[in-house]
Design a protein around this motif. Structure first.
Motif, PDB file in Angstrom:
ATOM      1  N   VAL A  25       0.843  -1.200   0.000  1.00 21.20           N
ATOM      2  CA  VAL A  25       0.000   0.000   0.000  1.00 21.20           C
ATOM      3  C   VAL A  25       0.877   1.247   0.000  1.00 21.20           C
ATOM      4  N   VAL A  26       1.898   1.257   0.819  1.00 15.09           N
ATOM      5  CA  VAL A  26       2.798   2.417   0.875  1.00 15.09           C
ATOM      6  C   VAL A  26       3.427   2.654  -0.498  1.00 15.09           C
ATOM      7  N   ALA A  27       3.844   1.589  -1.167  1.00 16.13           N
ATOM      8  CA  ALA A  27       4.435   1.726  -2.500  1.00 16.13           C
ATOM      9  C   ALA A  27       3.403   2.261  -3.492  1.00 16.13           C
ATOM     10  N   ARG A  28       2.174   1.835  -3.346  1.00 17.74           N
ATOM     11  CA  ARG A  28       1.106   2.222  -4.265  1.00 17.74           C
ATOM     12  C   ARG A  28       0.713   3.695  -4.099  1.00 17.74           C
ATOM     13  N   VAL A  29       0.732   4.202  -2.889  1.00 19.77           N
ATOM     14  CA  VAL A  29       0.329   5.592  -2.663  1.00 19.77           C
ATOM     15  C   VAL A  29       1.503   6.558  -2.802  1.00 19.77           C
ATOM     16  N   HIS A  30       2.706   6.023  -3.021  1.00 19.18           N
ATOM     17  CA  HIS A  30       3.905   6.846  -3.217  1.00 19.18           C
ATOM     18  C   HIS A  30       4.097   7.818  -2.056  1.00 19.18           C
ATOM     19  N   ARG A  31       4.053   7.259  -0.858  1.00 24.56           N
ATOM     20  CA  ARG A  31       4.190   8.069   0.351  1.00 24.56           C
ATOM     21  C   ARG A  31       5.032   7.286   1.339  1.00 24.56           C
ATOM     22  N   ASP A  32       5.828   7.992   2.118  1.00 26.18           N
ATOM     23  CA  ASP A  32       6.595   7.317   3.170  1.00 26.18           C
ATOM     24  C   ASP A  32       5.632   6.712   4.175  1.00 26.18           C
ATOM     25  N   SER A  33       5.994   5.547   4.676  1.00 21.87           N
ATOM     26  CA  SER A  33       5.142   4.928   5.687  1.00 21.87           C
ATOM     27  C   SER A  33       5.412   5.555   7.043  1.00 21.87           C
ATOM     28  N   LEU A  34       4.397   5.511   7.867  1.00 21.12           N
ATOM     29  CA  LEU A  34       4.548   5.968   9.246  1.00 21.12           C
ATOM     30  C   LEU A  34       5.012   4.789  10.086  1.00 21.12           C
ATOM     31  N   PRO A  35       5.741   5.057  11.158  1.00 24.77           N
ATOM     32  CA  PRO A  35       6.090   3.964  12.069  1.00 24.77           C
ATOM     33  C   PRO A  35       4.812   3.318  12.614  1.00 24.77           C
TER      34      PRO A  35
END
Length: 148
Positions: A25-35
């Protein structure tokens, strides 16, 4: 009763499913993941808007200073709002910002799309069995939450 091996396998699969979905999901939304700790806090605040920092610490089983750091970071990122309780100025009440609600909704939509795509590749009986397990997994979550 299930064997220790079956229970261990189930736990491993659930953990890996969570981690893989999160990464994809993080890769798909092109956003850094939160801890993960920040994500847990956001989910708790979404479920209980206005929850106090002290109650967050109790519910997450973590130290108040850890929650304070998480709240500080999430507030700085524009994902969490904190306000003093008008009845007790020592108490901080937490709510999600619009940015957090949008981010969480985007995440949920992408997770749902990924699961829909993956489930479509399975044969119908397997897909039906997985989807039918959801209420039982909810019951398992409730049982785990009830344990000290």
């Amino acid at each position: 009763m299930a064997s220790e091996e079956a229970v261990a396998r189930f736990g491993a699969v659930v953990g890996e499913l969570h981690r893989l979905l999160r990464r994809k999901v993080v890769a798909r939304v092109h956003r850094d993941s939160l801890p993960e700790a920040q994500v847990e806090l956001l989910h708790l605040v979404r479920a209980e808007p206005g929850i106090s920092g002290k109650e967050v610490a109790r519910r997450l089983g973590t130290a108040p200073n850890t929650v304070s750091t998480l709240v500080h970071d999430l507030t700085g990122a524009g994902l969490l709002a904190r306000e003093r309780d008008p009845n007790d100025r020592r108490v901080v009440r937490l709510t999600l910002t619009d940015a957090a609600r949008t981010r969480m909704a985007d995440h949920a939509a992408h997770r749902s799309a990924l699961l829909t795509e993956a489930l479509a590749t399975l044969d119908p009986p397997a897909r039906d069995a997985i989807l039918a397990a959801a209420p039982h997994l909810d019951a398992l979550l409730d049982a785990l939450r009830a344990r000290p």
